[in-house]
Design a protein around this motif. Sequence first.
Motif, PDB file in Angstrom:
ATOM      1  N   TYR A   7      80.829  18.364  16.501  1.00  0.00           N
ATOM      2  CA  TYR A   7      80.488  19.501  15.819  1.00  0.00           C
ATOM      3  C   TYR A   7      79.312  19.548  14.982  1.00  0.00           C
ATOM      4  O   TYR A   7      79.244  18.649  14.204  1.00  0.00           O
ATOM      5  N   ASP A   8      78.564  20.888  14.645  1.00  0.00           N
ATOM      6  CA  ASP A   8      77.596  20.848  13.765  1.00  0.00           C
ATOM      7  C   ASP A   8      77.848  22.221  13.096  1.00  0.00           C
ATOM      8  O   ASP A   8      77.468  23.126  13.918  1.00  0.00           O
ATOM      9  N   THR A  46      89.920  24.975  21.324  1.00  0.00           N
ATOM     10  CA  THR A  46      88.651  25.666  21.522  1.00  0.00           C
ATOM     11  C   THR A  46      88.792  27.133  20.826  1.00  0.00           C
ATOM     12  O   THR A  46      87.858  27.786  20.437  1.00  0.00           O
ATOM     13  N   ARG A  50      86.758  28.716  17.847  1.00  0.00           N
ATOM     14  CA  ARG A  50      86.048  30.198  18.234  1.00  0.00           C
ATOM     15  C   ARG A  50      86.339  31.152  17.247  1.00  0.00           C
ATOM     16  O   ARG A  50      85.373  31.943  16.887  1.00  0.00           O
ATOM     17  N   MET A  53      83.898  30.043  14.373  1.00  0.00           N
ATOM     18  CA  MET A  53      82.385  29.784  14.622  1.00  0.00           C
ATOM     19  C   MET A  53      81.496  31.002  14.394  1.00  0.00           C
ATOM     20  O   MET A  53      81.922  32.217  14.763  1.00  0.00           O
ATOM     21  N   ASP A  55      78.310  31.703  16.177  1.00  0.00           N
ATOM     22  CA  ASP A  55      77.313  31.328  17.454  1.00  0.00           C
ATOM     23  C   ASP A  55      75.767  31.197  17.169  1.00  0.00           C
ATOM     24  O   ASP A  55      75.433  30.446  17.867  1.00  0.00           O
ATOM     25  N   GLU A  56      75.582  31.846  16.132  1.00  0.00           N
ATOM     26  CA  GLU A  56      74.108  31.678  15.768  1.00  0.00           C
ATOM     27  C   GLU A  56      73.788  30.423  14.808  1.00  0.00           C
ATOM     28  O   GLU A  56      72.694  29.953  14.452  1.00  0.00           O
ATOM     29  N   GLU A  57      74.967  29.829  14.131  1.00  0.00           N
ATOM     30  CA  GLU A  57      74.554  28.406  13.251  1.00  0.00           C
ATOM     31  C   GLU A  57      75.465  27.479  13.696  1.00  0.00           C
ATOM     32  O   GLU A  57      74.865  26.382  13.326  1.00  0.00           O
ATOM     33  N   ASP A  58      76.533  27.455  14.343  1.00  0.00           N
ATOM     34  CA  ASP A  58      77.433  26.635  14.706  1.00  0.00           C
ATOM     35  C   ASP A  58      77.364  26.108  16.081  1.00  0.00           C
ATOM     36  O   ASP A  58      76.958  26.758  17.037  1.00  0.00           O
ATOM     37  N   SER A  59      77.562  24.798  16.310  1.00  0.00           N
ATOM     38  CA  SER A  59      77.569  23.972  17.690  1.00  0.00           C
ATOM     39  C   SER A  59      78.615  23.205  17.713  1.00  0.00           C
ATOM     40  O   SER A  59      78.967  22.353  16.849  1.00  0.00           O
ATOM     41  N   VAL A  60      79.473  23.250  19.024  1.00  0.00           N
ATOM     42  CA  VAL A  60      80.430  22.220  19.441  1.00  0.00           C
ATOM     43  C   VAL A  60      80.239  21.881  20.647  1.00  0.00           C
ATOM     44  O   VAL A  60      80.113  22.592  21.735  1.00  0.00           O
ATOM     45  N   LEU A  61      80.261  20.293  20.807  1.00  0.00           N
ATOM     46  CA  LEU A  61      80.105  19.704  22.239  1.00  0.00           C
ATOM     47  C   LEU A  61      81.358  18.933  22.427  1.00  0.00           C
ATOM     48  O   LEU A  61      81.835  18.351  21.594  1.00  0.00           O
TER      49      LEU A  61
END
Length: 88
Positions: A7-8, A46, A50, A53, A55-61
Motif C-alpha cells: 500500500y501507499d 479489503t 476501503r 482509504m 481513492d484520490e490519494e491512496d493505493s493498494v495492490l
Amino acid sequence: MFVILVYDAGEKRVQKFLKICRKYLVHVQNSVFEGELTEATLKMLTEELRTIMNDEEDSVLIYKFRTKKYYERISMGIEKPSHESFMF
C-alpha cells in the motif's frame, strides 16, 4: 491462497493501514505484507481498508497466488520476517 499486499497511503492514514494489515498478514517491509488468507478473510481485509482509504490519494495492490508451488522469496540484506516464520 497466498497474498502479497502493498500500500501507499496519505500521511494521515499510514498508521491505520498498518494496523489493519497487521491483523491479517505478516509485515515484511515498509507498507508490504504477505501471508495465507481465505477468500472470505481477504474480503474482510479489503472492506476494512476501503473504510479508511481516500481513492484520490491512496493505493493498494494485492497479488493473489492460488498456491505457493510457483512462489519463491529471495531476500537480500537485513533479514525480514516471513509468513513462514509464524507457521506451526
